[in-house]
Design a protein around this motif. Structure first.
Motif, PDB file in Angstrom:
ATOM      1  N   LEU A 158       0.828  -1.206   0.000  1.00 30.86           N
ATOM      2  CA  LEU A 158       0.000   0.000   0.000  1.00 30.86           C
ATOM      3  C   LEU A 158       0.865   1.260   0.000  1.00 30.86           C
ATOM      4  O   LEU A 158       0.606   2.200  -0.757  1.00 30.86           O
ATOM      5  N   ILE A 159       1.910   1.284   0.804  1.00 28.95           N
ATOM      6  CA  ILE A 159       2.816   2.442   0.851  1.00 28.95           C
ATOM      7  C   ILE A 159       3.501   2.631  -0.505  1.00 28.95           C
ATOM      8  O   ILE A 159       3.608   3.751  -1.009  1.00 28.95           O
ATOM      9  N   THR A 160       3.950   1.543  -1.116  1.00 28.87           N
ATOM     10  CA  THR A 160       4.581   1.622  -2.428  1.00 28.87           C
ATOM     11  C   THR A 160       3.593   2.115  -3.477  1.00 28.87           C
ATOM     12  O   THR A 160       3.933   2.929  -4.342  1.00 28.87           O
ATOM     13  N   PHE A 161       2.357   1.655  -3.397  1.00 24.97           N
ATOM     14  CA  PHE A 161       1.317   2.108  -4.324  1.00 24.97           C
ATOM     15  C   PHE A 161       1.056   3.598  -4.164  1.00 24.97           C
ATOM     16  O   PHE A 161       0.953   4.335  -5.153  1.00 24.97           O
ATOM     17  N   LEU A 162       0.979   4.084  -2.927  1.00 20.62           N
ATOM     18  CA  LEU A 162       0.741   5.508  -2.697  1.00 20.62           C
ATOM     19  C   LEU A 162       1.918   6.354  -3.180  1.00 20.62           C
ATOM     20  O   LEU A 162       1.736   7.441  -3.706  1.00 20.62           O
ATOM     21  N   GLY A 163       3.133   5.864  -2.980  1.00 26.49           N
ATOM     22  CA  GLY A 163       4.294   6.576  -3.484  1.00 26.49           C
ATOM     23  C   GLY A 163       4.323   6.632  -4.996  1.00 26.49           C
ATOM     24  O   GLY A 163       4.897   7.547  -5.591  1.00 26.49           O
ATOM     25  N   GLY A 164       3.670   5.688  -5.649  1.00 28.95           N
ATOM     26  CA  GLY A 164       3.599   5.666  -7.104  1.00 28.95           C
ATOM     27  C   GLY A 164       2.745   6.772  -7.691  1.00 28.95           C
ATOM     28  O   GLY A 164       2.687   6.933  -8.909  1.00 28.95           O
ATOM     29  N   THR A 165       2.090   7.559  -6.841  1.00 30.69           N
ATOM     30  CA  THR A 165       1.303   8.683  -7.356  1.00 30.69           C
ATOM     31  C   THR A 165       2.178   9.686  -8.085  1.00 30.69           C
ATOM     32  O   THR A 165       1.675  10.453  -8.907  1.00 30.69           O
ATOM     33  N   LEU A 166       3.465   9.678  -7.799  1.00 30.99           N
ATOM     34  CA  LEU A 166       4.371  10.575  -8.509  1.00 30.99           C
ATOM     35  C   LEU A 166       4.341  10.304 -10.013  1.00 30.99           C
ATOM     36  O   LEU A 166       4.489  11.221 -10.809  1.00 30.99           O
ATOM     37  N   TYR A 167       4.095   9.065 -10.393  1.00 31.95           N
ATOM     38  CA  TYR A 167       4.114   8.709 -11.806  1.00 31.95           C
ATOM     39  C   TYR A 167       2.908   9.248 -12.566  1.00 31.95           C
ATOM     40  O   TYR A 167       2.856   9.143 -13.775  1.00 31.95           O
ATOM     41  N   SER A 168       1.958   9.832 -11.866  1.00 26.08           N
ATOM     42  CA  SER A 168       0.831  10.484 -12.537  1.00 26.08           C
ATOM     43  C   SER A 168       1.185  11.918 -12.918  1.00 26.08           C
ATOM     44  O   SER A 168       0.318  12.689 -13.313  1.00 26.08           O
ATOM     45  N   TYR A 169       2.449  12.261 -12.827  1.00 27.67           N
ATOM     46  CA  TYR A 169       2.891  13.624 -13.091  1.00 27.67           C
ATOM     47  C   TYR A 169       2.608  14.069 -14.521  1.00 27.67           C
ATOM     48  O   TYR A 169       2.479  15.261 -14.784  1.00 27.67           O
ATOM     49  N   SER A 170       2.507  13.145 -15.443  1.00 27.36           N
ATOM     50  CA  SER A 170       2.263  13.538 -16.830  1.00 27.36           C
ATOM     51  C   SER A 170       0.981  14.354 -16.960  1.00 27.36           C
ATOM     52  O   SER A 170       0.895  15.256 -17.800  1.00 27.36           O
ATOM     53  N   LEU A 171       0.009  14.078 -16.124  1.00 23.61           N
ATOM     54  CA  LEU A 171      -1.219  14.877 -16.133  1.00 23.61           C
ATOM     55  C   LEU A 171      -0.974  16.275 -15.584  1.00 23.61           C
ATOM     56  O   LEU A 171      -1.482  17.265 -16.098  1.00 23.61           O
TER      57      LEU A 171
END
Length: 126
Positions: A19-32
């Motif tokens: 879950l922590i790794t998934f939440l940290g992956g929000t950075l990859y939505s930066y293209s938006l």
């Protein structure tokens, strides 16, 4: 009963770390976000991509710091908590920036460092 608690704890750690790794992956939505920065702040594609580059640079080079802190403190909790705080501060701070791409990039560097600390503790468990 003690055996039941041990088997439950065995599954809680991988689930929480995932879950922590998934939440940290929000950075990859930066293209938006980058596209909106181009439009709102009148930036080029390179300028709008610089904060993402700063965060990934921090992640790639500073993940080693998490391992050093883990060995120094003897616990994975300190780097995990510190990383969570830095990640949150970076994103919350970046939400207050109005048109200053350098400050925005610095805050994304802080968020990237936070993700590096979090992932250096969670990925080995997952």
């Amino acid at each position: 009963m003690a055996n039941h608690n041990h088997s439950l704890a065995k599954w809680i750690y991988p689930i929480m770390c995932s879950l922590i790794t998934f939440l940290g992956g929000t950075l990859y939505s930066y293209s938006l976000i980058g596209y909106e920065l181009q439009r709102l702040w009148d930036l080029s594609a390179a300028e709008a991509g610089f904060p993402y580059f700063a965060a990934l640079g921090a992640y790639g080079y500073l993940m080693v710091v998490g391992g050093v802190l883990d060995r120094w403190f003897g616990s994975e909790k300190i780097p995990l908590y510190l990383g969570s705080i830095m990640f949150g501060l970076g994103f919350v701070g970046a939400s207050f920036v109005r048109g200053d791409i350098v400050l925005f990039s610095i805050l994304f560097f802080i968020a990237g460092f936070g993700i590096a600390l979090m992932d250096s503790m969670t990925l080995p468990i997952v």
